[in-house]
Design an enzyme around this catalytic site. Structure first.
Site, short mmCIF file in Angstrom:
data_model
loop_
_atom_site.label_atom_id
_atom_site.label_comp_id
_atom_site.label_asym_id
_atom_site.label_seq_id
_atom_site.Cartn_x
_atom_site.Cartn_y
_atom_site.Cartn_z
CG HIS A 1 -11.74 -2.57 -5.75
ND1 HIS A 1 -10.75 -3.11 -5.43
CD2 HIS A 1 -12.17 -1.68 -4.95
CE1 HIS A 1 -10.14 -2.36 -4.43
NE2 HIS A 1 -10.88 -1.46 -3.93
CB SER B 1 -9.70 3.28 -3.17
OG SER B 1 -8.42 2.64 -2.86
CG ASP C 1 -7.31 -5.56 -4.57
OD1 ASP C 1 -7.98 -4.45 -4.80
OD2 ASP C 1 -6.37 -5.76 -5.37
N GLY D 1 -12.44 1.17 4.08
CA GLY D 1 -12.01 0.62 5.41
C GLY D 1 -12.70 -1.15 5.15
CE LYS D 2 -12.97 -2.00 -0.89
NZ LYS D 2 -12.64 -0.69 -0.96
#
Length: 312
Positions: free
Chosen positions: A147, A164, A186, A167-168
């Site tokens: 992920h 999760s 994702d 701020g990726k």
């Protein structure tokens, strides 16, 4: 870091026929044969009776050099040379385009139920082998899924991981706006191409898509053009975004090297703590450039220390 295994992909002779538009000269009912080795082989020493290291499970390629040699043999000698090879029953033989007079080879392949294929394009044998091996290596490579987000920044693959909502994807969007390329969002599929090489790509379903909270799903190619997306990239750095922890960051000259391991391959690891006002995208760009300089043998910390020593 959560990592989930993906089933190893199978590869058949029929897959090669479809991908490379190969002509099937014989063995139409044997195209289901599995290919387990990621590289092809050009028999050479085998034609003169040396089989100590014959990779029998590889796809066998017959180019102009091999076919010319066989044509020059007597019928008796040719039968011996070909017979010694076909009895090992490799997955298939592929003859490069432009070769003629293959009647005898067809007969032996029929007897041993080995698919005999021929290329359509008039390209050199070495050029075809390069394309074929590249395809087989990627298709048969061990895979895992993580992920995160994967981008190509200044020509090198960057993995961005974190919890999760950290701020990726937003960071990835900023980097895309600065001219870098999205590879996957994702779900990032990692392929082990060699003991030192990990390739990052998408899982097809999420190709070109970037999900942003409060905005929704974006197609980066439709929004920003083809330059905003890249199908795959070799992973150079693993970056983890974490929440800010007071008094944990120091202005060290050079941080100790850390690594994240994927399928036995160690990738340089960097942790970036988040705080309002921090230019995370800029820090990732700096990390990418600094990694490249290190590969070229340059260390800013070493140069700085040399300057200090020169003062005394």
């Amino acid at each position: 870091m959560k990592e989930s295994l993906i089933d190893v992909k199978s590869l058949t002779v029929e897959n090669l026929v479809q991908i490379f538009s190969l002509n099937v000269l014989t063995g139409e009912n044997q195209l289901h044969k599995l290919i387990t080795q990621p590289r092809s082989h050009r028999p050479g020493l085998e034609f003169v009776g040396h089989f100590d290291f014959f990779p029998t499970e590889r796809v066998q390629i017959l180019g102009r050099k091999e076919i010319t040699y066989l044509h020059k043999l007597s019928i008796k000698e040719r039968k011996l040379r070909i017979g010694n090879i076909v009895k090992y029953r490799p997955p298939c033989f592929i003859v490069t385009a432009g070769q003629e007079g293959l009647t005898y080879l067809t007969q032996y392949c029929i007897e041993e139920e080995i698919p005999l294929l021929c290329t359509n394009e008039l390209q050199s044998t070495s050029e075809f082998i390069l394309k074929l091996d590249n395809y087989m290596v990627k298709t048969l490579a061990p895979e895992t899924a993580i992920h995160g987000v994967c981008l190509n920044v200044y020509g090198m693959g960057i993995l961005i991981r974190g919890k999760s909502g950290v701020g990726k994807s937003e960071t990835a969007h900023t980097l895309i706006g600065r001219g870098h390329r999205l590879v996957a969002d994702d779900i990032v599929v990692l392929k082990k191409l060699s003991p030192r090489t990990i390739l990052g790509t998408h899982d097809v379903k999420t190709k070109e898509f970037l999900s942003l909270r409060s905005i929704g799903l974006l197609n980066v190619v439709r929004l920003y053009g083809r330059k905003a997306f890249q199908d795959e990239t070799r992973i150079a750095i693993d970056i983890e975004l974490t929440t800010w922890q007071k008094d944990t960051l120091n202005n060290e000259l050079e941080h100790e090297s850390k690594f994240t391991e994927y399928m036995g391959v160690q990738i340089p690891h960097i942790e970036i703590q988040l705080q309002p006002g921090r230019d995370v995208a800029g820090l990732i760009e700096a990390a990418a450039n600094n990694w490249l300089l290190k590969q070229q043998g340059y260390s800013a910390a070493e140069e700085f220390m040399k300057r200090l020593e020169a003062e005394f």
